[in-house]
Design an enzyme around this catalytic site. Structure first.
Site, PDB file in Angstrom:
ATOM      1  CB  SER A   1      -0.858  -0.113   1.111  1.00 19.79           C
ATOM      2  OG  SER A   1      -1.972   1.102   1.049  1.00 19.79           O
TER       3      SER A   1
ATOM      4  CG  ASP B   1      -2.949  -0.370  -2.240  1.00 23.65           C
ATOM      5  OD1 ASP B   1      -2.982   0.975  -2.029  1.00 23.65           O
ATOM      6  OD2 ASP B   1      -3.550  -1.039  -1.434  1.00 23.65           O
TER       7      ASP B   1
ATOM      8  CG  ASP C   1      -6.282   0.895  -0.958  1.00 19.08           C
ATOM      9  OD1 ASP C   1      -5.492   1.895  -0.967  1.00 19.08           O
ATOM     10  OD2 ASP C   1      -6.255  -0.031  -0.176  1.00 19.08           O
TER      11      ASP C   1
ATOM     12  CG  ASP D   1      -3.126   4.225  -1.300  1.00 14.09           C
ATOM     13  OD1 ASP D   1      -3.692   4.237  -2.453  1.00 14.09           O
ATOM     14  OD2 ASP D   1      -3.335   3.579  -0.405  1.00 14.09           O
TER      15      ASP D   1
END
Length: 448
Positions: free
Chosen positions: A97, A239, A241, A237
């Site tokens: 992440s 990833d 999400d 961010d």
């Protein structure tokens, strides 16, 4: 017995590559997860240097236990939720992440994108890793490669009415993360001029860390918005999400305002629905939900708690102050990309600038999240609670202290890092600053 306490977190598996996590451990996690869920698994990975080999290792672990793998390839975390929901199989996302480049990890979900956390599967996976995974004596599973990105983009665009929106200039900071891959696919065909920033996939994050919750990581986007005269800036961010927003002046938009904005849009479609918000979201959020005929439901911080409450109350939407946005129509999973489409739709159907639009959803002054390293979290919280003896207090999430005049603060231990986090809100900036400074001084005194 191995000690995996630093690797298996509250919501995922995450550690420093080569020290706490490697391909062998990832392979074992894949095998343990296959035994836990007993179904096929969709595997997606991000752009970190170790992610593709980790995805291969995870798949090897899954098929070693007789389960099949649908290898989706490069994508965002919400792509794996889409795969788990659309195909009704389990999912694994190889990512760390927003963490720095030296980290990597695995996010897991069951079929239908149901979350896997410490109390819903991670503890069992850790136990299998520590005790040894039984050998599977049957035939191994198979691996099939399948590209779902176009299906994912088409599905998202069906959930938001973007017909007739005015042309928008949108600066997007992908931070060399997965948004650089996903945004062009999702935004294709929309009346949107993308001003790309750091779209080159690079898991070493050469420009800045892929964590827009840290204000320093928004500076480049703020400058770009002002430089090109963009209507809006979006920051994702690593990833992709989570989505953060900057208005046309370059000012960051509080995520709580985005929660309230999307909540009103969802309530317009499904009047009277429940909306879940977390314990550190602005007080304006439940006020606005109620004013628009919805039912506000307060949750603990963290996706497993939000998703569980959404399922229990059949909530149409859920939002967290950290920039996570959850949608019933997206299997109650969080997707920054769908949130971004909602914001573009709201902005594109009005002549107002974004700063004016979001001012309708911003009623209080907030400190933003401030993090502290402390010697002893429980004793620090107890000392702060004693200092505010007589105030209204609850412990749904750490320690929340409600003061006179709609002011409050929350202190909570981080679920992912050894930190204590402070959020303060009050009707005006001076009152907020006074409370903030008083609490910070008390934390310092408790740890001197």
């Amino acid at each position: 017995m191995r000690d995996l306490s630093k690797l298996v977190k509250a919501y995922d598996v995450r550690g420093v590559v080569g020290e706490e996590i490697d391909a062998d451990i990832v392979r074992e996690v894949g095998a343990a997860f296959a035994r836990l869920v007993g179904t096929s698994v969709a595997v997606v990975h991000d752009m970190r240097p170790s992610s593709e080999p980790f995805a291969e290792a995870f798949a090897e672990g899954v098929i070693s236990q007789g389960q099949d793998v649908v290898h989706v390839g490069l994508g965002s975390t919400d792509l794996v939720y889409f795969a788990a929901g659309r195909l009704d199989i389990a999912g694994a996302m190889i990512t760390a992440s927003h963490n720095p480049a030296r980290y990597n990890g695995i996010k897991l979900c069951r079929p239908g994108a149901t979350p896997v956390g410490q109390d819903s599967g991670l503890a069992e996976i850790r136990a299998m890793l520590e005790d040894g995974i039984p050998v599977h004596t049957g035939a191994p599973g198979t691996v099939a490669h399948r590209d779902l990105t176009s299906d994912y983009a088409e599905y998202l665009r069906k959930l938001v009415d973007l017909n007739g929106i005015r042309p928008l200039k949108v600066a997007v900071d992908a931070a060399n993360g997965m948004a650089g891959h996903m945004v062009p696919i999702v935004f294709r065909g929309l009346p949107v001029e993308i001003v790309p920033m750091y779209f080159e996939l690079d898991g070493t994050f050469p420009n800045h860390e892929a964590n827009p919750l840290v204000s320093a990581n928004l500076v480049d986007l703020q400058n770009k918005v002002r430089e090109v005269g963009a209507d809006i800036g979006l920051a994702f961010d690593g990833d992709a999400d989570r989505c953060f927003v900057v208005d046309e002046t370059g000012a960051p938009v509080p995520p709580s305002a985005i929660v309230a904005l999307i909540a009103t849009r969802e309530l317009a479609k499904t009047p009277g629905s429940a909306i879940v918000y977390n314990a550190i979201t602005s007080r304006a959020v439940p006020e606005i939900i109620t004013e628009h005929g919805g039912v506000p439901v307060r949750a603990r911080v963290g996706h497993t708690f939000v998703k569980a409450l959404m399922a229990e109350r059949d909530a149409v939407f859920g939002g967290e102050h950290s920039g996570h946005y959850y949608f019933r129509d997206f299997w109650r999973a969080d997707t920054g990309m769908l949130a971004a489409l909602h914001i573009l739709a709201a902005l594109g159907t009005t002549d107002k600038p974004l700063s004016t639009l979001v001012s309708e959803y911003t009623r209080y002054a907030a400190s933003g999240e401030i993090s502290f390293q402390v010697h002893d979290v429980p004793s620090t919280l107890a000392a702060i609670e004693a200092k505010y003896d007589g105030a209204e207090i609850d412990r749904l999430e750490g320690l929340t202290v409600r003061l006179d005049g709609n002011a409050w603060f929350n202190l909570r231990p981080s679920n992912t890092e050894p930190l204590l986090r402070l959020n303060v809100e009050a009707p005006d900036r001076d009152t907020m600053a006074g409370i903030r400074d008083e609490v910070i001084a008390s934390i310092g005194a408790s740890n001197s």
